[in-house]
Motif scaffolding. Structure first.
Motif, PDB file in Angstrom:
ATOM      1  N   CYS A 106       0.835  -1.195   0.000  1.00 38.14           N
ATOM      2  CA  CYS A 106       0.000   0.000   0.000  1.00 38.14           C
ATOM      3  C   CYS A 106       0.874   1.251   0.000  1.00 38.14           C
ATOM      4  O   CYS A 106       1.785   1.377   0.809  1.00 38.14           O
ATOM      5  N   CYS A 131      -0.148   3.510   3.602  1.00 36.81           N
ATOM      6  CA  CYS A 131       0.333   3.076   4.914  1.00 36.81           C
ATOM      7  C   CYS A 131       1.622   2.270   4.817  1.00 36.81           C
ATOM      8  O   CYS A 131       2.289   2.028   5.806  1.00 36.81           O
ATOM      9  N   CYS A 133      -4.494  -0.182  -0.028  1.00 41.02           N
ATOM     10  CA  CYS A 133      -5.203  -1.247   0.666  1.00 41.02           C
ATOM     11  C   CYS A 133      -6.637  -0.819   0.985  1.00 41.02           C
ATOM     12  O   CYS A 133      -6.970   0.364   0.993  1.00 41.02           O
ATOM     13  N   CYS A 146      -7.109   1.845   3.820  1.00 41.95           N
ATOM     14  CA  CYS A 146      -6.759   3.212   3.440  1.00 41.95           C
ATOM     15  C   CYS A 146      -7.745   3.762   2.421  1.00 41.95           C
ATOM     16  O   CYS A 146      -8.111   4.933   2.464  1.00 41.95           O
TER      17      CYS A 146
HETATM   18 ZN   LIG Z   1      -2.912   1.097   3.406  1.00 40.21          ZN
END
Ligand SMILES: [Zn+2]
Length: 61
Positions: free
Chosen positions: A9, A12, A28, A31
């Protein structure tokens, strides 16, 4: 295809199974839903936008 490679991701920085692909980058599920539910005036929003901009800078580089 390389099924064993797990996407990382861009927001993050964690490796997740579930998520979406934007351009050539991965975000992801957690997020992605946070971005969707983040208010434009929220401080977090500018953080997400900054992260997303990295994608386009990379694309144009
Ligand atoms: Zn993420």
């Amino acid at each position: 295809m390389e099924e064993s490679v797990q996407p990382k991701c861009i927001v993050c920085g964690e490796t997740k199974q579930e998520g979406i692909q934007i351009v050539s980058e991965f975000i992801c599920e957690a997020c992605e839903s946070e971005i969707v539910h983040t208010d434009v005036l929220d401080v977090k929003y500018s953080f997400f936008i900054r992260q997303l901009k990295q994608i386009f800078y990379k694309k144009n580089a």
